[in-house]
Design a protein around this motif. Structure first.
Motif, PDB file in Angstrom:
ATOM      1  N   ARG A  41     151.281 -37.287 -25.623  1.00  0.00           N
ATOM      2  CA  ARG A  41     151.111 -38.776 -26.059  1.00  0.00           C
ATOM      3  C   ARG A  41     150.055 -39.301 -25.349  1.00  0.00           C
ATOM      4  O   ARG A  41     150.351 -39.013 -24.014  1.00  0.00           O
ATOM      5  CB  ARG A  41     152.560 -39.373 -25.880  1.00  0.00           C
ATOM      6  N   ILE A  42     149.261 -40.061 -25.565  1.00  0.00           N
ATOM      7  CA  ILE A  42     148.012 -40.779 -24.986  1.00  0.00           C
ATOM      8  C   ILE A  42     148.207 -42.181 -25.390  1.00  0.00           C
ATOM      9  O   ILE A  42     148.221 -42.855 -26.530  1.00  0.00           O
ATOM     10  CB  ILE A  42     147.148 -40.193 -25.567  1.00  0.00           C
ATOM     11  N   LEU A  43     148.234 -43.016 -24.138  1.00  0.00           N
ATOM     12  CA  LEU A  43     147.840 -44.281 -24.064  1.00  0.00           C
ATOM     13  C   LEU A  43     146.433 -44.575 -24.103  1.00  0.00           C
ATOM     14  O   LEU A  43     145.876 -44.276 -23.158  1.00  0.00           O
ATOM     15  CB  LEU A  43     148.740 -45.137 -23.166  1.00  0.00           C
ATOM     16  N   ASP A  44     145.953 -45.179 -25.354  1.00  0.00           N
ATOM     17  CA  ASP A  44     144.389 -45.669 -25.182  1.00  0.00           C
ATOM     18  C   ASP A  44     144.526 -47.172 -24.760  1.00  0.00           C
ATOM     19  O   ASP A  44     144.708 -48.191 -25.451  1.00  0.00           O
ATOM     20  CB  ASP A  44     143.819 -45.601 -26.558  1.00  0.00           C
ATOM     21  N   ALA A  45     144.501 -47.507 -23.500  1.00  0.00           N
ATOM     22  CA  ALA A  45     144.616 -48.887 -22.995  1.00  0.00           C
ATOM     23  C   ALA A  45     143.152 -49.721 -23.288  1.00  0.00           C
ATOM     24  O   ALA A  45     142.282 -49.133 -22.815  1.00  0.00           O
ATOM     25  CB  ALA A  45     144.903 -48.717 -21.527  1.00  0.00           C
ATOM     26  N   GLY A  46     143.562 -50.624 -23.994  1.00  0.00           N
ATOM     27  CA  GLY A  46     142.136 -51.555 -24.202  1.00  0.00           C
ATOM     28  C   GLY A  46     141.418 -50.777 -25.354  1.00  0.00           C
ATOM     29  O   GLY A  46     140.081 -50.442 -25.259  1.00  0.00           O
ATOM     30  N   CYS A  47     142.135 -50.467 -26.450  1.00  0.00           N
ATOM     31  CA  CYS A  47     141.523 -49.433 -27.430  1.00  0.00           C
ATOM     32  C   CYS A  47     140.189 -49.947 -28.159  1.00  0.00           C
ATOM     33  O   CYS A  47     139.657 -49.246 -28.741  1.00  0.00           O
ATOM     34  CB  CYS A  47     142.500 -49.037 -28.536  1.00  0.00           C
ATOM     35  N   SER A 107     159.077 -49.776 -22.899  1.00  0.00           N
ATOM     36  CA  SER A 107     159.788 -49.564 -24.343  1.00  0.00           C
ATOM     37  C   SER A 107     158.779 -48.793 -24.841  1.00  0.00           C
ATOM     38  O   SER A 107     159.178 -47.970 -26.252  1.00  0.00           O
ATOM     39  CB  SER A 107     160.088 -50.771 -25.132  1.00  0.00           C
ATOM     40  N   HIS A 108     157.648 -48.543 -24.678  1.00  0.00           N
ATOM     41  CA  HIS A 108     156.645 -47.679 -25.130  1.00  0.00           C
ATOM     42  C   HIS A 108     156.921 -45.968 -25.040  1.00  0.00           C
ATOM     43  O   HIS A 108     156.640 -45.153 -25.716  1.00  0.00           O
ATOM     44  CB  HIS A 108     155.107 -47.780 -24.893  1.00  0.00           C
ATOM     45  N   GLY A 109     157.859 -45.825 -23.999  1.00  0.00           N
ATOM     46  CA  GLY A 109     158.311 -44.392 -23.755  1.00  0.00           C
ATOM     47  C   GLY A 109     157.357 -43.754 -22.868  1.00  0.00           C
ATOM     48  O   GLY A 109     156.454 -44.019 -22.286  1.00  0.00           O
ATOM     49  N   PRO A 110     157.757 -42.432 -22.637  1.00  0.00           N
ATOM     50  CA  PRO A 110     156.910 -41.461 -21.873  1.00  0.00           C
ATOM     51  C   PRO A 110     155.440 -41.397 -22.531  1.00  0.00           C
ATOM     52  O   PRO A 110     155.321 -41.045 -23.619  1.00  0.00           O
ATOM     53  CB  PRO A 110     157.893 -40.041 -21.661  1.00  0.00           C
ATOM     54  N   LEU A 111     154.451 -41.137 -21.621  1.00  0.00           N
ATOM     55  CA  LEU A 111     153.362 -40.784 -21.597  1.00  0.00           C
ATOM     56  C   LEU A 111     152.800 -39.504 -21.026  1.00  0.00           C
ATOM     57  O   LEU A 111     153.232 -39.204 -20.035  1.00  0.00           O
ATOM     58  CB  LEU A 111     152.212 -42.187 -21.625  1.00  0.00           C
ATOM     59  N   ASP A 112     151.899 -38.703 -21.857  1.00  0.00           N
ATOM     60  CA  ASP A 112     151.172 -37.512 -21.102  1.00  0.00           C
ATOM     61  C   ASP A 112     149.680 -37.890 -20.582  1.00  0.00           C
ATOM     62  O   ASP A 112     149.424 -37.383 -19.294  1.00  0.00           O
ATOM     63  CB  ASP A 112     151.055 -36.508 -22.110  1.00  0.00           C
ATOM     64  N   HIS A 113     149.240 -38.801 -20.826  1.00  0.00           N
ATOM     65  CA  HIS A 113     147.813 -39.018 -20.487  1.00  0.00           C
ATOM     66  C   HIS A 113     147.658 -40.843 -20.616  1.00  0.00           C
ATOM     67  O   HIS A 113     147.909 -41.369 -21.741  1.00  0.00           O
ATOM     68  CB  HIS A 113     146.676 -38.715 -21.222  1.00  0.00           C
ATOM     69  N   VAL A 114     146.975 -41.417 -19.940  1.00  0.00           N
ATOM     70  CA  VAL A 114     146.458 -42.801 -20.067  1.00  0.00           C
ATOM     71  C   VAL A 114     144.938 -42.890 -19.863  1.00  0.00           C
ATOM     72  O   VAL A 114     144.616 -42.342 -18.930  1.00  0.00           O
ATOM     73  CB  VAL A 114     147.148 -43.896 -18.864  1.00  0.00           C
ATOM     74  N   VAL A 115     144.397 -43.395 -20.869  1.00  0.00           N
ATOM     75  CA  VAL A 115     142.944 -43.545 -20.693  1.00  0.00           C
ATOM     76  C   VAL A 115     142.439 -45.059 -21.040  1.00  0.00           C
ATOM     77  O   VAL A 115     143.018 -45.709 -21.606  1.00  0.00           O
ATOM     78  CB  VAL A 115     142.268 -42.614 -22.091  1.00  0.00           C
ATOM     79  N   ALA A 116     141.672 -45.436 -20.110  1.00  0.00           N
ATOM     80  CA  ALA A 116     141.008 -46.934 -19.983  1.00  0.00           C
ATOM     81  C   ALA A 116     139.542 -46.839 -20.245  1.00  0.00           C
ATOM     82  O   ALA A 116     139.039 -46.243 -19.230  1.00  0.00           O
ATOM     83  CB  ALA A 116     141.777 -47.693 -19.140  1.00  0.00           C
ATOM     84  N   ILE A 117     138.927 -47.367 -21.131  1.00  0.00           N
ATOM     85  CA  ILE A 117     137.279 -47.127 -21.166  1.00  0.00           C
ATOM     86  C   ILE A 117     137.008 -48.712 -21.088  1.00  0.00           C
ATOM     87  O   ILE A 117     137.243 -49.373 -21.746  1.00  0.00           O
ATOM     88  CB  ILE A 117     136.889 -46.690 -22.469  1.00  0.00           C
TER      89      ILE A 117
END
Length: 86
Positions: free
Chosen positions: A17-23, A76-86
Motif C-alpha cells: 500500500r502506497i500513499l501518493d501524497a499530493g498526487c 482511517s486510511h489504514g496502514p501503509l507500506d510506503h509514503v511518496v510525496a513529489i
C-alpha cells in the motif's frame, strides 16, 4: 523525480500500500499501480483529483488506485507500506 522515487521501490509492488501524497495529476500513482501496488492517491485539490481520475487509463494493471481529496494523514486510511510525496 518520479523515476528516481520509483527506483527506490521494488519493481514488483504487489501487496504493498502506497500513499501518493499530493498526487496532482496521478502520474506516480498510475506507474505504481501498474507495478501491482494498492495506491491511495490524495491531493488537497479536488479539481486535480478529478483531472487525475479522468486522465487515468482504463486498462490499469494488477493493483488499485483509490482517488481522494482532503487530509492525507487521516488514520482511517489504514496502514501503509510506503509514503511518496513529489
Amino acid at each position: 523525480m518520479r523515476n528516481t522515487l520509483l527506483g527506490y521501490l521494488p519493481e514488483d509492488l504487489s501487496g504493498r500500500r502506497i500513499l501518493d501524497a499530493g498526487c496532482g495529476t496521478g502520474a506516480f500513482a498510475i506507474v505504481a499501480e501498474r507495478r501491482g501496488a494498492d495506491v491511495l492517491a490524495i491531493d488537497l485539490s479536488p479539481k486535480l483529483v478529478e483531472l487525475a481520475k479522468e486522465r487515468a487509463p482504463k486498462d490499469l494493471g494488477q493493483g488499485r488506485i483509490q482517488w481522494a481529496s482532503g487530509e492525507m494523514l487521516d488514520e482511517s486510511h489504514g496502514p501503509l507500506d510506503h509514503v511518496v510525496a513529489i
